[in-house]
Design a protein around this motif. Structure first.
Motif, PDB file in Angstrom:
ATOM      1  N   PHE A  55       0.818  -1.216   0.000  1.00 10.05           N
ATOM      2  CA  PHE A  55       0.000   0.000   0.000  1.00 10.05           C
ATOM      3  C   PHE A  55       0.853   1.268   0.000  1.00 10.05           C
ATOM      4  N   LEU A  56       2.025   1.220   0.610  1.00 12.80           N
ATOM      5  CA  LEU A  56       2.900   2.393   0.608  1.00 12.80           C
ATOM      6  C   LEU A  56       3.679   2.510  -0.700  1.00 12.80           C
ATOM      7  N   GLU A  57       4.291   1.431  -1.123  1.00 16.24           N
ATOM      8  CA  GLU A  57       5.188   1.467  -2.277  1.00 16.24           C
ATOM      9  C   GLU A  57       4.451   1.528  -3.613  1.00 16.24           C
ATOM     10  N   ILE A  58       3.444   0.722  -3.780  1.00 21.69           N
ATOM     11  CA  ILE A  58       2.789   0.620  -5.085  1.00 21.69           C
ATOM     12  C   ILE A  58       1.523   1.471  -5.151  1.00 21.69           C
ATOM     13  N   LYS A  59       0.672   1.355  -4.168  1.00 23.29           N
ATOM     14  CA  LYS A  59      -0.565   2.131  -4.165  1.00 23.29           C
ATOM     15  C   LYS A  59      -0.345   3.588  -3.764  1.00 23.29           C
ATOM     16  N   LYS A  71      -7.706   4.009   8.876  1.00 28.55           N
ATOM     17  CA  LYS A  71      -7.945   3.898   7.435  1.00 28.55           C
ATOM     18  C   LYS A  71      -7.014   2.860   6.806  1.00 28.55           C
ATOM     19  N   LEU A  72      -5.742   2.902   7.183  1.00 25.53           N
ATOM     20  CA  LEU A  72      -4.766   1.968   6.637  1.00 25.53           C
ATOM     21  C   LEU A  72      -5.050   0.539   7.094  1.00 25.53           C
ATOM     22  N   SER A  73      -5.437   0.374   8.346  1.00 24.05           N
ATOM     23  CA  SER A  73      -5.744  -0.981   8.830  1.00 24.05           C
ATOM     24  C   SER A  73      -6.959  -1.555   8.112  1.00 24.05           C
ATOM     25  N   MET A  74      -7.900  -0.709   7.736  1.00 20.01           N
ATOM     26  CA  MET A  74      -9.058  -1.180   6.967  1.00 20.01           C
ATOM     27  C   MET A  74      -8.624  -1.608   5.565  1.00 20.01           C
ATOM     28  N   MET A  75      -7.700  -0.865   4.955  1.00 17.96           N
ATOM     29  CA  MET A  75      -7.200  -1.231   3.622  1.00 17.96           C
ATOM     30  C   MET A  75      -6.487  -2.580   3.667  1.00 17.96           C
ATOM     31  N   ILE A  76      -5.682  -2.768   4.706  1.00 23.50           N
ATOM     32  CA  ILE A  76      -4.882  -3.992   4.843  1.00 23.50           C
ATOM     33  C   ILE A  76      -5.726  -5.150   5.360  1.00 23.50           C
ATOM     34  N   LEU A  98       6.692   6.979   9.642  1.00 27.08           N
ATOM     35  CA  LEU A  98       6.846   6.134   8.457  1.00 27.08           C
ATOM     36  C   LEU A  98       6.226   6.803   7.233  1.00 27.08           C
ATOM     37  N   VAL A  99       5.009   7.269   7.377  1.00 29.36           N
ATOM     38  CA  VAL A  99       4.308   7.914   6.265  1.00 29.36           C
ATOM     39  C   VAL A  99       5.044   9.193   5.851  1.00 29.36           C
ATOM     40  N   ASN A 100       5.488   9.972   6.820  1.00 32.44           N
ATOM     41  CA  ASN A 100       6.208  11.200   6.485  1.00 32.44           C
ATOM     42  C   ASN A 100       7.518  10.902   5.762  1.00 32.44           C
ATOM     43  N   SER A 101       8.178   9.803   6.092  1.00 33.55           N
ATOM     44  CA  SER A 101       9.417   9.467   5.384  1.00 33.55           C
ATOM     45  C   SER A 101       9.115   9.145   3.914  1.00 33.55           C
TER      46      SER A 101
END
Length: 157
Positions: A55-59, A71-76, A98-101
């Protein structure tokens, strides 16, 4: 962890091959870094780890300024506690960091491409606030975006 696919151009279509490549690379990294390092791991953690990277790298969900743990836990398709534990344990930080990086790395890509005005950079990188963006960029890179654009990345070439 290195960003596996961040430097590729964002495509509107995500192939199964991209997902498989990411999952294979993530599993190799997992075995090398955690299993071989003697860190006790669980299969569910590996599954969450791979999905999180997907979800971070590709999406590129980090571009959503309203991204949250919920929101992220629902996606995963996991619960917030498991996701938070994986982020803390295997990435060594909290979700915000993590998201900010990812957002800062993306901003650097935009700067290197030279097609994003500085005033649009925070919003296009997923930040809601210009001041938050500048503080995070400075912490992570050691430079202001303007200085990075004119000095740092040109010297890395």
């Amino acid at each position: 962890m290195e960003y596996l696919f961040l430097k590729r151009k964002k495509a509107s279509f995500v192939s199964q091959r991209q997902k498989d490549l990411l999952f294979d690379a993530a599993e190799k990294q997992w075995r090398k870094e955690f299993v071989a390092g003697g860190i006790e791991t669980r299969k569910v953690d590996l599954d969450i780890y791979k999905s999180l990277l997907y979800f971070l790298e590709i999406k590129q969900v980090f571009l959503d300024p309203k991204l949250s743990l919920k929101k992220l836990s629902m996606m995963i398709e996991t619960n917030q506690t498991y996701l938070s534990n994986v982020i803390n344990r295997y990435f060594g930080c909290c979700l915000k960091k993590l998201v900010n990086s990812y957002r800062i790395e993306y901003a650097k890509e935009l700067l290197r491409a030279g097609n994003c005005p500085l005033k649009e950079l925070p919003q296009r990188s997923g930040f809601t606030s210009k001041s938050t963006f500048y503080a995070a960029f400075g912490r992570q890179s050691g430079y202001t975006p303007k200085r990075y654009m004119t000095y740092k990345w040109k010297n890395e070439m």
